[in-house]
Design an enzyme around this catalytic site. Structure first.
Site, PDB file in Angstrom:
ATOM      1  N   ARG A 215      63.647  46.554   1.385  1.00 26.26           N
ATOM      2  CA  ARG A 215      64.555  45.432   1.094  1.00 26.26           C
ATOM      3  C   ARG A 215      64.507  45.112  -0.401  1.00 26.26           C
ATOM      4  O   ARG A 215      65.545  44.874  -1.025  1.00 26.26           O
ATOM      5  CB  ARG A 215      64.169  44.203   1.929  1.00 26.26           C
ATOM      6  CG  ARG A 215      64.664  44.274   3.367  1.00 26.26           C
ATOM      7  CD  ARG A 215      64.432  42.960   4.115  1.00 26.26           C
ATOM      8  NE  ARG A 215      63.037  42.722   4.433  1.00 26.26           N
ATOM      9  CZ  ARG A 215      62.422  43.148   5.534  1.00 26.26           C
ATOM     10  NH1 ARG A 215      63.104  43.816   6.444  1.00 26.26           N
ATOM     11  NH2 ARG A 215      61.152  42.882   5.751  1.00 26.26           N
ATOM     12  N   PHE A 231      73.580  49.588  11.139  1.00 21.91           N
ATOM     13  CA  PHE A 231      72.499  49.141  12.040  1.00 21.91           C
ATOM     14  C   PHE A 231      71.799  47.943  11.394  1.00 21.91           C
ATOM     15  O   PHE A 231      70.590  47.938  11.203  1.00 21.91           O
ATOM     16  CB  PHE A 231      71.501  50.279  12.320  1.00 21.91           C
ATOM     17  CG  PHE A 231      72.146  51.566  12.750  1.00 21.91           C
ATOM     18  CD1 PHE A 231      72.490  51.775  14.087  1.00 21.91           C
ATOM     19  CD2 PHE A 231      72.444  52.566  11.832  1.00 21.91           C
ATOM     20  CE1 PHE A 231      73.082  52.971  14.492  1.00 21.91           C
ATOM     21  CE2 PHE A 231      73.043  53.752  12.220  1.00 21.91           C
ATOM     22  CZ  PHE A 231      73.360  53.955  13.558  1.00 21.91           C
ATOM     23  N   ASP A 253      76.821  46.559  13.219  1.00 23.82           N
ATOM     24  CA  ASP A 253      75.849  46.603  14.314  1.00 23.82           C
ATOM     25  C   ASP A 253      76.634  46.475  15.616  1.00 23.82           C
ATOM     26  O   ASP A 253      77.705  45.870  15.656  1.00 23.82           O
ATOM     27  CB  ASP A 253      74.817  45.475  14.190  1.00 23.82           C
ATOM     28  CG  ASP A 253      73.538  45.784  14.959  1.00 23.82           C
ATOM     29  OD1 ASP A 253      72.536  46.181  14.331  1.00 23.82           O
ATOM     30  OD2 ASP A 253      73.550  45.652  16.204  1.00 23.82           O
ATOM     31  N   SER A 254      76.085  47.044  16.692  1.00 25.19           N
ATOM     32  CA  SER A 254      76.777  46.969  17.982  1.00 25.19           C
ATOM     33  C   SER A 254      76.314  45.773  18.802  1.00 25.19           C
ATOM     34  O   SER A 254      76.731  45.624  19.955  1.00 25.19           O
ATOM     35  CB  SER A 254      76.569  48.269  18.765  1.00 25.19           C
ATOM     36  OG  SER A 254      75.190  48.485  18.950  1.00 25.19           O
ATOM     37  N   ALA A 283      78.186  52.337  15.186  1.00 21.09           N
ATOM     38  CA  ALA A 283      78.080  52.819  13.802  1.00 21.09           C
ATOM     39  C   ALA A 283      78.481  54.291  13.685  1.00 21.09           C
ATOM     40  O   ALA A 283      79.077  54.692  12.676  1.00 21.09           O
ATOM     41  CB  ALA A 283      76.655  52.615  13.289  1.00 21.09           C
ATOM     42  N   ASP A 303      69.722  52.694   8.827  1.00 23.26           N
ATOM     43  CA  ASP A 303      68.417  52.406   9.445  1.00 23.26           C
ATOM     44  C   ASP A 303      68.607  52.241  10.954  1.00 23.26           C
ATOM     45  O   ASP A 303      68.544  51.130  11.485  1.00 23.26           O
ATOM     46  CB  ASP A 303      67.812  51.129   8.826  1.00 23.26           C
ATOM     47  CG  ASP A 303      66.426  50.822   9.381  1.00 23.26           C
ATOM     48  OD1 ASP A 303      65.732  51.764   9.825  1.00 23.26           O
ATOM     49  OD2 ASP A 303      66.034  49.639   9.370  1.00 23.26           O
ATOM     50  N   CYS A 343      62.699  56.034  12.283  1.00 19.73           N
ATOM     51  CA  CYS A 343      61.453  55.386  12.736  1.00 19.73           C
ATOM     52  C   CYS A 343      60.942  56.077  13.990  1.00 19.73           C
ATOM     53  O   CYS A 343      60.156  55.511  14.741  1.00 19.73           O
ATOM     54  CB  CYS A 343      61.652  53.895  12.951  1.00 19.73           C
ATOM     55  SG  CYS A 343      62.865  53.490  14.205  1.00 19.73           S
TER      56      CYS A 343
END
Ligand code: SAH
Length: 399
Positions: A215, A231, A253-254, A283, A303, A343
């Site tokens: 960030r 995301f 974002d969904s 996305a 991300d 991730c």
């Protein structure tokens, strides 16, 4: 105390101080042992290897507490481990209201996560814990007592609503462990940005604490740029970009709920909401249609959620990672920057780089690697435990 006797030759990983013993390495169990009980791990030749928590339901049959035969596992052990974890954070992490105080194996407490939030609203301090293995579950009471005593923070909430507990034969659970119920939202400051954190229902313990360094990177590189954040969840990177004086920030974002939370975060910071646009959409599809519409950006963040939950999902996940990176690179202006992450623990850093390189080749783009990204210092990595390095990112520039 019970003993697990290993098969011949299976002591190697323990000798390398890897903290997991897999079921296939166990020759036999001696003594009466119950889930979470402390057992000695004994080599086939009879030598002591480690003291560990026994987990009869899991493929990870034992998780090591200590490699030192002279160190007992008792209340004082947990106090020492927590003190050590706190001392490390005090030295390494500052200036933020959200810190991971305990990161499982890397802090010698396998299966335990403890996050600390300090709200700028009245200064409330809150600990949020995840107990993800039977060993730490068995010691929950002493661990919570030690946490309260050592941190001086009275309020402890549990967010053990993680599916990994089922592999340990434990049910998912949430609730109060000490002090009072957490407020609906905590207001946490990080790098001069305020984030509303819902510790009861948010992802993980409420916030992606692990992306702090990224960030800051996005904030430093956003000035005057058109930013795309895919995301976006509750807007972590979007807020960082706005703080960094981005010209515009488009976030996708969904989850409508996550987007509502993100919008509220923009207001809580008094940022100009004209510069922020939000898309409630898939996305993968949106990235393609933005390209077809002729859009482009100076800075893109990708991300996604964990696309490979385990080894058997790696091939499909690799295609999905390639898909978004291909679309992302097509949307990047020459000279533009891309922060792209995985991730998924099952996808290692070399494979992730290969996926991104393949995407760049298909996009007809030359990219240079400006840096490698990962979780902050409060998510330490053990030299002998590569599994702990789940978050990996690449910081790229389109040439
Ligand atoms: N980057 C965020 C964390 C991302 S979590 C941060 O730093 O805070 C993953 C997010 O992806 C979740 O908010 C989830 O709602 C969203 N998501 C999952 N699948 C998606 C999809 N196909 N399209 C868009 N968003 C998706």
């Amino acid at each position: 105390m019970g003993r697990l006797i290993l098969k011949p030759g299976k002591e190697r990983s323990l000798l390398h101080r890897h903290p997991w013993l897999f079921a296939g390495a166990v020759d036999r169990v001696e003594g009466r042992v119950s889930p979470g009980a402390t057992v000695s791990l004994i080599g086939h030749d009879g030598r002591f290897l480690a003291r560990a928590a026994y987990s009869p339901h899991s493929a990870i049959r034992a998780r090591v507490w200590t490699f030192d035969e002279a160190e007992p596992v008792d209340h004082a052990f947990f106090k020492r481990r927590i003190q050590r974890a706190l001392a490390y954070r005090a030295a390494q992490v500052c200036g933020t209201g959200a810190v991971r105080l305990v990161f499982g194996e890397a802090d010698g407490l396998p299966g335990l996560v403890v996050d600390h939030y300090r709200s700028v609203d009245g200064g409330r301090q809150q600990l949020v814990c995840q107990f993800m293995a039977v060993g730490v579950e068995a010691w929950k009471g002493p661990i919570v007592d030690a946490l309260v005593r050592e941190t001086g923070c009275a309020h402890v909430y549990e967010r053990s609503d993680v599916s990994i507990r089922e592999k340990e034969g434990l049910e998912q659970t949430t609730g109060l462990l000490a002090g009072d119920e957490p407020p609906e939202l905590l207001l946490v400051d990080e790098g001069g940005v305020r984030y509303q954190v819902d510790v009861r229902k948010g992802h993980k313990t409420g916030f992606y604490i692990d992306q702090r360094d990224s960030r800051a990177l996005i904030a430093r590189n956003s000035a005057g740029r058109d930013v795309l954040n895919c995301f976006c969840y509750t807007g972590g990177f979007s807020l960082a970009a706005l703080k960094g004086e981005a010209r515009s920030v488009l976030s996708i974002d969904s989850s409508g709920e996550a987007l509502a939370h993100a919008r509220a975060n923009v207001l809580a910071n008094g940022f100009d909401s004209q510069r922020a646009q939000w898309l409630d959409a898939d996305a993968f599809r949106t990235l393609r249609s933005l390209h077809q519409d002729g859009q482009s950006f100076d800075l893109i963040v990708l991300d996604p959620p964990k696309l490979a939950p385990s080894q058997q999902h790696v091939d499909r996940a690799a295609r999905a990672y390639k898909d978004i990176n291909l679309s992302g690179l097509k949307l990047l202006r020459p000279g533009g920057l891309l922060a792209t992450y995985s991730c998924s623990g099952a996808i290692g850093a070399p494979l992730f780089q290969k996926i991104v390189a393949d995407a760049a080749a298909d996009a007809g783009a030359d990219v240079r690697i400006l840096g490698r990204l990962g979780a902050g210092a409060d998510h330490p990595m053990l030299a002998g435990f590569p599994e702990g390095e789940y978050l990996k990112g690449l910081w790229l520039q389109r040439i």
